[in-house]
Design a protein around this motif. Structure first.
Motif, short mmCIF file in Angstrom:
data_model
loop_
_atom_site.label_atom_id
_atom_site.label_comp_id
_atom_site.label_asym_id
_atom_site.label_seq_id
_atom_site.Cartn_x
_atom_site.Cartn_y
_atom_site.Cartn_z
N MET A 79 0.96 -1.27 0.16
CA MET A 79 0.02 0.01 -0.06
C MET A 79 1.02 1.13 -0.12
O MET A 79 1.68 1.51 0.88
N PHE A 80 0.66 2.16 -0.75
CA PHE A 80 1.47 3.37 -1.09
C PHE A 80 1.03 4.42 -0.18
O PHE A 80 -0.33 4.37 -0.07
N LEU A 81 1.76 4.95 0.40
CA LEU A 81 1.29 6.34 1.41
C LEU A 81 1.92 7.47 0.75
O LEU A 81 3.43 7.68 0.57
N SER A 82 1.19 8.41 0.19
CA SER A 82 1.85 9.53 -0.70
C SER A 82 0.90 10.71 -0.28
O SER A 82 -0.40 10.61 0.01
N SER A 83 1.47 11.81 -0.52
CA SER A 83 0.71 13.26 -0.42
C SER A 83 0.26 13.73 -1.58
O SER A 83 -0.55 14.48 -1.82
N ASP A 100 -2.86 -1.04 -3.17
CA ASP A 100 -3.80 -0.03 -2.58
C ASP A 100 -2.90 1.15 -2.45
O ASP A 100 -1.56 1.25 -2.72
N TYR A 101 -3.48 2.44 -2.40
CA TYR A 101 -2.96 3.70 -2.49
C TYR A 101 -3.71 4.74 -1.63
O TYR A 101 -4.68 4.97 -1.67
N ILE A 102 -3.13 5.09 -0.53
CA ILE A 102 -3.72 5.93 0.29
C ILE A 102 -2.99 7.40 0.44
O ILE A 102 -1.69 7.25 0.39
#
Length: 382
Positions: A79-83, A100-102
């Motif tokens: 799961m990517f954590l990105s601004s 996933d991408y949050i």
């Protein structure tokens, strides 16, 4: 046993937030760089990896791509954590192998909920992997000598007998096994969307991309992925052979045929369901009408009985003109009795026709039983 989660992020604050959100439900590993994260992932093989995008050295996309090439880490959901939350960034994350991408900042309940979804996906994928491998071998043996047109005709025949979206998806995915294509599909059924994946579970990011591209062009290519859109069905091919122009062109010519057949089938299913619903509503309306008519008939019978008793009692007191009027009213009541009897008979006839119509519609929706539908190995096509 609690899930083991690896957090890869160069930001100390991000690690603190993740720790606070997950400490009570997960075991945590922390890495402050992509290189360290790859080493820890290989050594401990966590259940889930949380991966920052913007990091010094290897960025998150590069780290994810690298882990997907390593046997020990290839199947771990990332799961990517990105601004950055643009569709372009999400597509890039999916292309690198993310599940996933949050977008930062995120709330703890959201992060925990998404991890639960990914963990469910991981467990289901592991459980289905062996069965899928056996099914693939069987289907490949059965269909080695069948051409593209034979597979399309077989699918059209099978899809005719699908009475729900789940059985339709099973025939749909069977078509792709000998093509060695990994796919996910969404059926746009009435006002809802129903997602399926060839391995039984669809990743959140795949679902999001299919939803966002629903109104895009017929073909949407990005990396080795292709989305093909029809009004009632959208297909995501996860491993389109873009490096093989001949095979790539063959698939782009072939896949619209199966999607067009699926699109038509879903329309038919919607029409059948609408028809059944309307017949049911008509039936309910006639049941209410029959109840009301029965009540009216009872009241009518009571009033006729009262009228006859009263007229018999007063017969000796009536003048010839009054007696004639009474007789006329009596004839009117008899006429009403006859009309009510005709109406009841017609309502009974309509009820019989309604049941016959329901049976016919059900036969259209479910023409054969599950065991009567020809399988891929039961049919020989030229």
């Amino acid at each position: 046993m609690s899930k083991l989660v690896l957090a890869i992020d160069d930001d100390k604050l991000a690690h603190c937030i993740i720790e606070e959100a997950l400490a009570s439900s997960c075991r945590l590993l922390h890495a402050k760089s992509g290189e360290e994260g790859i080493r820890l992932a290989q050594k401990y093989q966590p259940d889930i990896i949380l991966l920052d995008v913007e990091m010094p050295g290897m960025n998150g996309f590069e780290v994810c791509e690298k882990m997907k090439t390593i046997e020990q880490t290839a199947n771990i959901p990332v799961m990517f954590l990105s601004s950055k939350g643009s569709l372009c960034e999400r597509m890039r994350g999916y292309n690198s192998g993310a599940a996933d991408y949050i977008v930062k900042p995120f709330e703890s309940p959201e992060l925990l909920a998404r991890i639960e979804v990914l963990d469910t996906y991981r467990q289901q994928s592991q459980q289905l992997k062996q069965d899928m491998e056996r099914a693939q071998v069987t289907a490949e043996i059965a269909m080695t000598d069948s051409g593209d047109m034979g597979r399309i005709m077989r699918y059209v025949g099978q899809s005719y007998h699908a009475h729900d979206l789940t059985s339709l998806s099973e025939y749909f995915f069977e078509f792709f096994v000998p093509l060695n294509l990994s796919v996910a599909v969404v059926f746009w059924y009435h006002d809802s969307e129903v997602f399926f994946s060839h391995n039984g579970t669809i990743q959140p990011i795949e679902q999001e991309l299919l939803e966002k591209h629903r109104d895009s062009n017929r073909f949407v290519d990005f990396g080795q992925r292709t989305i093909i859109n029809y009004p009632k069905v959208s297909l995501l091919v996860k491993n389109m052979p873009i490096d093989d122009p001949g095979l790539y062109g063959r698939y782009k010519d072939l896949l619209p045929h199966i999607l067009e057949a699926t699109n038509a089938k879903i329309k038919d299913m919607e029409v059948s369901e609408d028809a059944l619903n309307k017949v049911e509503k008509i039936g309910l309306a006639f049941e209410e009408l029959s109840e009301q008519l029965h009540s009216v008939d009872e009241q009518h019978a009571l009033k006729v009985a009262e009228f006859l008793a009263l007229s018999h009692k007063m017969k000796s007191q009536l003048s010839p003109e009054q007696a004639a009027q009474i007789e006329k009213l009596h004839g009117h009541f008899e006429f009403l009795d006859g009309e009510l009897t005709v109406i009841k008979e017609k309502l009974n006839g309509i009820t019989v026709v309604r049941f016959e119509l329901i049976e016919s519609l059900n036969k259209i929706a479910k023409p054969w039983g599950e065991d009567e539908v020809a399988s891929q190995t039961d049919i020989e096509l030229f």
